[in-house]
Enzyme design. Sequence first.
Site, PDB file in Angstrom:
ATOM      1  N   CYS A  23       0.790  -1.227   0.000  1.00 53.66           N
ATOM      2  CA  CYS A  23       0.000   0.000   0.000  1.00 53.66           C
ATOM      3  C   CYS A  23       0.825   1.282   0.000  1.00 53.66           C
ATOM      4  CB  CYS A  23      -0.945   0.006   1.204  1.00 53.66           C
ATOM      5  SG  CYS A  23      -2.159  -1.332   1.193  1.00 53.66           S
ATOM      6  N   ASN A  69     -10.324   0.985   1.039  1.00 50.51           N
ATOM      7  CA  ASN A  69      -8.863   0.968   0.946  1.00 50.51           C
ATOM      8  C   ASN A  69      -8.493   0.563  -0.478  1.00 50.51           C
ATOM      9  OD1 ASN A  69      -6.114   0.567   1.107  1.00 50.51           O
ATOM     10  ND2 ASN A  69      -6.189  -0.901   2.782  1.00 50.51           N
ATOM     11  N   HIS A  71      -2.013  20.173   6.617  1.00 46.79           N
ATOM     12  CA  HIS A  71      -2.972  19.134   6.264  1.00 46.79           C
ATOM     13  C   HIS A  71      -2.298  17.766   6.358  1.00 46.79           C
ATOM     14  CE1 HIS A  71      -5.354  22.493   4.678  1.00 46.79           C
ATOM     15  NE2 HIS A  71      -4.270  22.861   4.024  1.00 46.79           N
ATOM     16  N   HIS A 125      -3.022   7.338   4.946  1.00 50.93           N
ATOM     17  CA  HIS A 125      -3.425   6.127   4.233  1.00 50.93           C
ATOM     18  C   HIS A 125      -4.674   5.513   4.865  1.00 50.93           C
ATOM     19  CE1 HIS A 125      -3.458   2.256   2.360  1.00 50.93           C
ATOM     20  NE2 HIS A 125      -3.071   1.620   3.451  1.00 50.93           N
ATOM     21  N   HIS A 183      12.098   0.978   6.150  1.00 43.00           N
ATOM     22  CA  HIS A 183      11.854  -0.425   5.791  1.00 43.00           C
ATOM     23  C   HIS A 183      12.331  -1.329   6.922  1.00 43.00           C
ATOM     24  CE1 HIS A 183      11.311  -4.011   3.509  1.00 43.00           C
ATOM     25  NE2 HIS A 183      11.165  -3.397   2.367  1.00 43.00           N
ATOM     26  N   HIS A 220     -14.711   5.658   3.828  1.00 37.90           N
ATOM     27  CA  HIS A 220     -16.148   5.404   3.743  1.00 37.90           C
ATOM     28  C   HIS A 220     -16.627   5.334   2.303  1.00 37.90           C
ATOM     29  CE1 HIS A 220     -20.473   6.575   3.849  1.00 37.90           C
ATOM     30  NE2 HIS A 220     -20.481   5.783   4.906  1.00 37.90           N
TER      31      HIS A 220
END
Length: 454
Positions: free
Chosen positions: A156, A365, A328, A332, A235, A361
């Site tokens: 992702c 995802n 802002h 994710h 990572h 909503h």
Amino acid sequence: LLVLLKIWKWVNDKRDQECYILDYQCYKPADDRMVGTEFSGEVIKRNKNLGLNEYKFLLKAIVSSGIGEQTYAPRIMFSGREETPTLADGILEMEEFFQDSIGKLLSRAGVSPHEIDLLVVNVSMITAPPCLSSRIINHYKMRQDIKCFNLTGMGCSASLISLDIVRNVFKSYKNKYALLVTSESLSPNWYAGNDRSMILANCLFRSGGCAILLTNNKSLKHRAMFKLKCLVRTHHGARDESYNCCIQREDEIGKVGFYLGKNLPKAATRSFVDNLRVITPKILPVTELVRFMVVSLVKKWNRHGSTKGTTTQGPIKAGVNFKSGVDHFCIHTGGKAVIDGIGFSLDLTEYDLEPARMTLHRFGNTSASSLWYVLAYMEAKKRLKKGDKVLMISFGAGFKCNSCLWEIVRDLEDGNVWKDEIQNYPPKTLVNPYMEKYGWIKDEDPSTFKIPED
């Protein structure tokens, strides 16, 4: 004169290494691919490996997921073939996306496909020679000397990894256009088993994608939307616990799925903390960093003193105020728990979290492209003003946490994928009707849902 010439050359080269977003286009699939309560129930009942306990688990997961009834699924789900996907199904899902979004993006920006110098595509769950980047090049008849990268298996957080590739290429080449394409192919990756840790992925992931046009041409700065300030990648693949918490594998009966372990939140938190340690000094003003150091020292001193009984003063909260350098927060949409966790860690308000909650909503995802739907929500709400800073935070299998900071170059107020419905958000309630429709499962007789024998 030689020294002045070298300084001028360094400054000039530095300017040519900037990375700007000229435009981006999020993908909105056709309405006939929309997932509602009735359809979700039909799909779940088609899985003959589920028992009553699995139904109860799915009901609880869906109700608490934060996902609404207007997300999108691949076409294979609507034809009832999710357990028998073909290669063509995965390719078709991707072609529908990039033929729509890339076409709209280039047309709106007034850029010909032939002008693209660099193409980076990230789709984690499908590999099919020729790769997706080659398919895009063939469809749009791009140049033969185009530099292309095709990323798979990056999870992702892949769109920021793709962005890092673009940024590094821009350091070596001047006045270039780059096209970043991010999506996920769900068609070949439906899990038809009954392992709870693998069923959960079916509930969270939905179809989507985004195409982004970037440049380092300083003469186009006035047309740009965003300027990249910094990017940090973390990572934890060397940690076995982190590496194994989010992985594609086979279950006990040989069904392939995406495993989400119970230690996933711990791995995400650890990578998030390490990422913040690196990016925080890059994005916050010196005054805030000094304040944090002073408060931390005072807190440590008070704790040391209280152990000796020399003070009764309570603990002093030592936290960084990220709003001193960030306007802002683009988070994710990995799930409601992810959004809540980041919000708590960074001490964010519901106003700050609203874009991520509404994106989860409305679109679910969508993997690596989720960040751009969140960004588009902010733009549609006309929140993004010239000079503001936007912090992007993403997580991915491996385990990875990537973040970056953008500066808004001009006032933005285009609706992008939200333009036809932004007036309906946020809705009065985010409660979905799954419990109302399928709440009877909680009191059902277990014999009704016996798993058939082999």
